[in-house]
Design a protein around this motif. Structure first.
Motif, short mmCIF file in Angstrom:
data_model
loop_
_atom_site.label_atom_id
_atom_site.label_comp_id
_atom_site.label_asym_id
_atom_site.label_seq_id
_atom_site.Cartn_x
_atom_site.Cartn_y
_atom_site.Cartn_z
N GLY B 405 0.79 -1.24 0.00
CA GLY B 405 0.00 0.00 0.00
C GLY B 405 0.82 1.29 0.00
O GLY B 405 0.25 2.37 0.05
N SER B 408 -0.34 3.72 -2.89
CA SER B 408 -1.58 4.45 -2.65
C SER B 408 -1.40 5.47 -1.53
O SER B 408 -1.96 6.57 -1.59
CB SER B 408 -2.71 3.49 -2.26
OG SER B 408 -3.02 2.62 -3.30
N PRO B 416 -6.20 4.90 -6.49
CA PRO B 416 -6.23 3.59 -5.82
C PRO B 416 -5.25 2.63 -6.46
O PRO B 416 -5.63 1.63 -7.06
CB PRO B 416 -7.69 3.15 -6.02
CG PRO B 416 -8.11 3.81 -7.28
CD PRO B 416 -7.33 5.10 -7.41
N VAL B 418 -2.87 0.47 -5.32
CA VAL B 418 -2.69 -0.92 -4.87
C VAL B 418 -3.91 -1.75 -5.25
O VAL B 418 -3.81 -2.93 -5.57
CB VAL B 418 -2.36 -0.99 -3.36
CG1 VAL B 418 -3.55 -0.71 -2.50
CG2 VAL B 418 -1.80 -2.35 -3.00
N GLN B 419 -5.06 -1.10 -5.30
CA GLN B 419 -6.28 -1.80 -5.72
C GLN B 419 -6.14 -2.25 -7.18
O GLN B 419 -6.44 -3.38 -7.53
CB GLN B 419 -7.47 -0.85 -5.56
CG GLN B 419 -8.80 -1.50 -5.81
CD GLN B 419 -9.95 -0.55 -5.54
OE1 GLN B 419 -9.76 0.60 -5.18
NE2 GLN B 419 -11.15 -1.03 -5.71
#
Lengths: 305, 443
Positions: B405, B408, B416, B418-419
């Motif tokens: 993460g 992000s 977003p 890492v999403q």
């Protein structure tokens, strides 16, 4: 009780786009103050007109296209201030405003807005003005209303230069935000401390110009004058470090700075213009996608497919 | 030129509970114990509705090689076995036990008899212990090493780099002897020559405590690491302690290392000494909405609501509730979610902390690239994902992303990243699998 469900991370750093852009504006304040001291209050007027035109253009374009209005991110302000710094203090105000409109409308918004433009808006604005209104764009006036030549023009013609200290402080002809090396260096340090930019591009850019000028000109004094003259410091610190139009890895930034330096010296030495910084940066802007491709990071533990 | 240190980000520490010794919350009225609190096959229930169970009794057996048994965390009656939605998005059976409030211990519990490595691994299986740092990988599987000489070092992970969480800190301060005993067990049964306790330097008390523990021991040392997120990431920790790189698609063991969480290690020692399987968990309870942040020892399966109630409830309305820390934690839909084996914290964030920042355009600043511990290029991955270029995604190695993460967190445009990486990873994995199958078919 209703809970928000979203993916991690659930924590963000404090730095956002607007705070970065605001920092760039803050870093330009010393240069603007120096301009007021050296060229008088009209400098402020030029800055105000450029900023207002830039912000208004962005606002009207986004409103007109029914896009989200992004003037709150300060990026149009940055473009306005940088463009103003690239203009002589005597520029007719409508021309200054025209430069801002070109920068924001043509170079930034028509390419998709913030982050999507391939060329630095302020630089193209400056070049368009330079080519369209060469006369007013090269009318260098000193505080005492005496016309003068810029150090680069003097060097090209073989005349007498201001002393090194005057070159450093900015008591010389030139665009309103480019003359004071001291003020620009203060801005540079501020941007480094705030981690807005890295040292790579400015150091590679200025270093290359210094070394090549020394080699070609034969003495250190000449090289020192070269790096303090014209738009080099302004370009290296504030324009060659623009995120969208330059590589995003440090190795890429070194190459970008090196390229800018070489091109600047080539134009200054052999080109028909006395000044080469803006063309050098624009040229390297165009090469940026290639540099980015060559300088991809190596994933940790990654195995070649 | 080798890179000296991997990148990362500086996160606020917020370790408000570091000085608070863990307190036992006692017995909840009801527990819900999912059959999948680990990576691998879900456990198979051994009890049915109406059965009477006691604390520590095995109520589900392993469901495969990579699996872990489950034990009752309270005494009482099995009310029902129902399907529950777990955070991975799967539905798994869960055993719901109504507590009789007595916490009667299972009479069969006794310390295991261990004479060799096989006994030790069997004991680990029986203990129900999984990786307690968060991943929940069954510990006996991790420690099943065919060639023991392959292990050059065991790195005991006490980095605890996530903000807020202090449950590992409390393990080191409250149960240092158990940690030491766990380390000795590894020396004895896995012939480990070098054990490194890796701790971030924002926990000087833990470093001092573990140094004190190691003083009389041979082959044990403490590594004080700079407080940097994600210092506790497996690959990061291995590189920063023994300087080894775990290659893509390989295990830490291939780089000569085993990384084990410090609380996992203490739990192993507890089982070997007392025969108590993993039925309780120390969790850090914190976040802006919580009235009295604490470290709480809670029976596994306790609803979050009960644990928050034990911390005097809320001062503000919670807007987001997490399993784990704010960097990698998982947001839950309601407070009925149970404490799991690998839960090390539950956080209740207030409105200010939970606010989702608006996403703006990528400004190509390169911060995500400069801060990725694994030198990935999240901005380029995002661009490749948007144009659905799986080949480019594979080339960009999104498959090695550990989803820490950092990208992000640091993104000034609040994208977003890492999403997107997670979504892209799934595509790349499928693509690589298909490619492999194709190549295999050619041969």
């Amino acid at each position: 009780m209703s809970l928000i469900v979203s993916t991690s991370p659930h924590l963000r750093s404090r730095t956002d786009t607007a705070s970065i852009m605001r920092d760039v504006v803050i870093a330009l304040v010393p240069a603007v103050i120096a301009a007021v001291v050296i060229f008088g209050l009209r400098s402020l007027l030029v800055v105000a007109v450029c900023v207002a035109a830039a912000v208004l253009t962005e606002f009207l374009y986004e409103k007109g296209c029914k896009l989200p209005v992004t003037v709150g991110d300060w990026s149009a302000v940055v473009t306005g201030v940088i463009l103003a710094c690239n203009l002589p203090v005597t520029i007719p105000l409508w021309q200054a405003a025209f430069g801002s409109i070109v920068a924001i409308l043509v170079v930034k918004q028509l390419f998709g807005g913030l982050g999507r433009n391939f060329a630095n808006p302020a630089i193209v604005g400056r070049i368009v003005l330079f080519l369209s209104f060469s006369k007013t764009m090269t009318a260098w006036v000193f505080p005492d209303a005496v016309s003068t030549a810029t150090p680069l023009a003097v060097m090209a013609a073989g005349g007498k230069l201001p002393g090194l200290l005057d070159m450093f402080l900015g008591v010389k002809g030139g665009c309103l935000g480019e003359v004071s090396v001291l003020a620009l260096l203060i801005g540079f340090v501020y941007l480094l401390v705030r981690q807005v930019i890295t040292w790579h591009t400015p150091v590679a850019f200025v270093g290359t110009v210094f070394v090549l000028s020394w080699l070609l000109g034969g003495d250190v004094l000449y090289a020192l004058n070269q790096i303090m003259a014209g738009g080099l410091m302004l370009g290296a610190v504030f324009m060659a470090t623009d995120y969208a139009t330059t590589p995003s890895t440090n190795s890429g930034r070194l190459i970008f700075g090196l390229g800018c330096g070489i091109l600047t010296v080539l134009i200054r030495q052999w080109g028909s213009y006395a000044e080469g910084v803006s063309f050098a940066i624009l040229f390297m802007n165009i090469l940026t996608p290639y540099i980015s491709k060559w300088t991809r990071t190596k994933p940790f533990g990654g195995v070649k497919a | 030129m080798a890179q000296r240190k991997l990148h990362g980000v500086h996160v606020p520490h917020r370790k408000h509970t570091a000085d608070l010794a863990a307190v036992d919350m006692g017995c909840p009225a009801m527990v819900t114990i999912p059959m999948s609190m680990h990576i691998g096959a879900p456990a198979k229930p051994l009890v049915k509705a109406g059965d009477t169970v006691t604390v520590g009794q095995r109520i589900a057996e392993v469901g495969g090689f990579v699996s872990s048994p489950v034990h009752a965390s309270v005494s009482g009656k099995v009310k029902r076995i129902e399907d529950v939605l777990i955070s991975s998005g799967r539905k798994v059976p869960a055993i719901v036990i109504e507590s009789d409030g007595l916490m009667t211990r299972c009479p069969d519990l006794k310390p295991p008899v261990i004479e060799n490595q096989a006994d030790f691994l069997q004991a680990l299986t029986d203990s129900g212990i999984v990786g307690l740092g968060g991943a929940g990988f069954p510990t006996q599987v991790k420690l099943t090493v065919k060639n023991l000489s392959q292990i050059e070092a065991v790195i005991v992970n006490g980095a605890e780099c996530e903000p807020y969480i202090t449950s590992d800190t409390r393990t080191m301060l409250d149960n240092p002897k158990l940690v030491l005993e766990g380390a000795r067990l590894l020396q004895k049964y896995l012939e480990v020559k070098r054990i490194i306790f890796a701790i971030e330097d924002n926990k000087p008390q833990c470093i001092a405590k573990m140094q004190e523990m190691c003083r009389q021991e041979t082959g044990m040392e403490v590594a004080s690491l700079p407080a940097m997120y994600p210092q506790g990431g497996e690959k990061v920790l291995i590189y920063h302690t023994i300087g080894r790189v775990v290659p893509e698609g390989k295990l830490p063991l291939d780089a000569g290392a085993i990384v084990i969480n410090v609380t996992t290690l203490a739990s192993i020692a507890r089982y070997v000494r007392y025969g108590i399987p993993l039925v309780k968990k120390c969790v850090t309870v914190d976040g802006g909405a919580v009235k009295t942040p604490k470290n709480v020892i809670a029976p596994i399966g306790t609803p979050m609501a009960d644990v928050f109630a034990f911390c005097d409830g809320f001062v503000k309305e919670p807007k987001k509730v997490l399993y784990g820390g704010p960097m990698m934690g998982i947001a839950v839909p309601d407070l009925n979610q149970p404490i799991l084996k690998n839960t090390n914290a539950i956080l209740a964030l207030d409105e200010e902390e939970a606010k989702l920042p608006p996403t703006t355009a990528c400004i190509k600043c390169g911060r995500c690239i400069a801060h990725c511990p694994l030198n990935l290029m999240p901005a380029e991955i995002e661009a490749a994902y948007e144009r659905q270029d799986v080949e480019a995604l594979a080339e960009l190695k999104v498959n090695i992303c550990m989803e820490c993460g950092c990208c992000s967190f640091i993104c000034p445009a609040r994208r977003p990243l890492v999403q997107t990486n997670k979504l892209a990873k799934a595509q790349v994995m499928a693509y690589l699998k298909a490619k492999q199958a194709k190549e295999a078919a050619k041969k």
